[in-house]
Design a protein around this motif. Structure first.
Motif, PDB file in Angstrom:
ATOM      1  N   HIS A  29       3.482   1.506   1.056  1.00  0.00           N
ATOM      2  CA  HIS A  29       4.295   1.792   2.239  1.00  0.00           C
ATOM      3  C   HIS A  29       4.165   3.282   2.511  1.00  0.00           C
ATOM      4  O   HIS A  29       3.607   4.017   1.696  1.00  0.00           O
ATOM      5  CB  HIS A  29       5.767   1.463   1.976  1.00  0.00           C
ATOM      6  CG  HIS A  29       6.014   0.044   1.569  1.00  0.00           C
ATOM      7  ND1 HIS A  29       6.180  -0.974   2.486  1.00  0.00           N
ATOM      8  CD2 HIS A  29       6.113  -0.534   0.346  1.00  0.00           C
ATOM      9  CE1 HIS A  29       6.377  -2.112   1.830  1.00  0.00           C
ATOM     10  NE2 HIS A  29       6.337  -1.878   0.529  1.00  0.00           N
ATOM     11  N   CYS A  35       2.087  -2.886   5.988  1.00  0.00           N
ATOM     12  CA  CYS A  35       2.439  -3.446   4.689  1.00  0.00           C
ATOM     13  C   CYS A  35       2.761  -4.929   4.781  1.00  0.00           C
ATOM     14  O   CYS A  35       3.437  -5.481   3.934  1.00  0.00           O
ATOM     15  CB  CYS A  35       3.627  -2.676   4.116  1.00  0.00           C
ATOM     16  SG  CYS A  35       5.037  -2.623   5.226  1.00  0.00           S
ATOM     17  N   HIS A  84       6.080  -5.226   8.830  1.00  0.00           N
ATOM     18  CA  HIS A  84       5.915  -3.769   8.752  1.00  0.00           C
ATOM     19  C   HIS A  84       6.690  -3.050   9.870  1.00  0.00           C
ATOM     20  O   HIS A  84       7.342  -2.035   9.640  1.00  0.00           O
ATOM     21  CB  HIS A  84       4.421  -3.439   8.815  1.00  0.00           C
ATOM     22  CG  HIS A  84       4.093  -2.071   9.261  1.00  0.00           C
ATOM     23  ND1 HIS A  84       4.332  -0.969   8.483  1.00  0.00           N
ATOM     24  CD2 HIS A  84       3.559  -1.616  10.416  1.00  0.00           C
ATOM     25  CE1 HIS A  84       3.943   0.114   9.148  1.00  0.00           C
ATOM     26  NE2 HIS A  84       3.474  -0.252  10.315  1.00  0.00           N
TER      27      HIS A  84
END
Ligand code: CUA
Length: 350
Positions: free
Chosen positions: A183, A222, A226
């Motif tokens: 992240h 991610c 996300h």
């Protein structure tokens, strides 16, 4: 060498041409104005007003690069336009090697690059510098999860989620980690972003000098949600921060009404307690966000919904409708009374 001969009639003839080029220029101008206006739209995320010294250093470097690039662009476009206009109907006389000019356009960009390189390295070093050992630093562990943020204050005994509280005018050290994928922690007004990498700790040091709430988001793709991995930074004077941390470190308040008490037992009997922690109760799950003080948070699901009883009810019934792919299942099988009791219980966890 490919030189195009210009015919005696030139290539610029034709009656409709000037009007068409005026239309085209107007079209370009309108597009440019639109791009500039639209890019000024506010999204709540503000990248141009840093609230840390380090962030302002970074911004200064960005502005300098922007100004230098603009000057280079103006020169290049100026020469280009001059050439287009001057040699519209005739070719320039050919001249071999204009040495001074060649030196100028080789040395200038090289110098600019060297200057920007040195300044960039200097800014990187000042941004990455640790706080002094004698300073009163607040250390926070920020952990990225698909798709929410856990914030732990080891020295204060606090675990919270998605809202990062920090004091102003006091050095903050954030240790960035991840439990699953990569992240990236980005709160533009802090000044820069930093990746959260599984198995590694990246450190961000800064001091915020202006109280306020600053929006942030994950900026490393991610997974499916996300875009809904948002966070808020709440920076307040140290006295307010201390009061907040005392409240936050305390155990959850016991339910005040009968219905909230029903909600608490539903929470413990259903799978909620297996995934969430509510400090001071049997609920010690570590999969999802700590809910000890859930009622005092502004949003549900890392920014996807505003934290209101109506939204929480909808979220409990079917969180997948708001954030498809998250770990939390829906609890539509519970009765309306049970859901309402859960809402009452959770919203009461201030
Ligand atoms: Cu986490 Cu993108």
């Amino acid at each position: 060498m490919n030189r195009r001969e210009s015919g005696p009639d030139g290539r610029g003839g034709g009656e409709g041409r000037p009007r068409r080029s005026v239309t085209r220029a107007a079209f370009l101008l309108v597009s440019l104005v639109m791009v500039l206006t639209v890019s000024g739209c506010t999204s709540g995320i503000d990248g141009l007003n840093a609230v840390t010294d380090r962030g302002r250093d970074n911004l200064w470097l960005m502005n300098l690069s922007f100004i230098l690039s603009f000057i280079v662009m103006a020169i290049v476009f100026g020469v280009l336009l001059y050439s287009i206009v001057t040699f519209r109907n005739r070719l320039p006389s050919e001249r071999e090697g204009f040495v001074k000019l060649e030196i100028f356009w080789t040395v200038t960009p090289a110098l600019l690059l060297v200057v920007l390189f040195v300044l960039a390295v200097r800014t990187m070093n000042s941004i990455e510098a640790e706080h002094g050992a004698d300073e009163d630093v607040v250390t926070i562990k920020a952990i990225g999860n698909q798709w929410w943020w856990a914030f732990e204050y080891p020295e204060l005994g606090i675990t919270t989620a998605n809202e990062l509280h920090i004091p102003t005018d006091r050095p903050v050290r954030i240790e960035l980690e991840s439990t699953d994928v990569i992240h990236s922690f980005w709160v533009p007004q802090l000044g820069w972003k930093l990746d959260m990498i599984p198995g590694r700790t990246n450190v961000m040091n800064f001091t915020v000098d202006t109280a306020g709430t600053y929006d942030g988001a994950c900026t490393e793709f991610c997974g499916a949600q996300h875009a809904w991995m948002r966070l808020k930074v709440v920076a307040s004077p140290n006295a307010d921060f201390t009061a907040w941390s005392a409240r936050e470190a305390a155990d959850a308040t016991s339910p005040s009404s009968l219905i909230a008490r029903d909600g608490e037992s539903t929470f413990m009997l259903e799978s909620c307690a297996a995934c969430h922690t509510v400090k001071g109760t049997a609920a010690q799950g570590k999969v999802g966000p700590d809910l000890t003080h859930f009622g005092s948070r502004e949003t549900i699901g890392a920014g996807v919904l505003e934290n209101t009883p109506e939204n929480l009810e909808a979220w409990l019934r079917d969180p997948q409708a708001y954030k498809p792919g998250i770990v939390m299942p829906g609890f539509d099988r519970l009765s309306d009374e049970q859901i309402r009791a859960l809402v009452e219980y959770l919203e009461g966890l201030k």
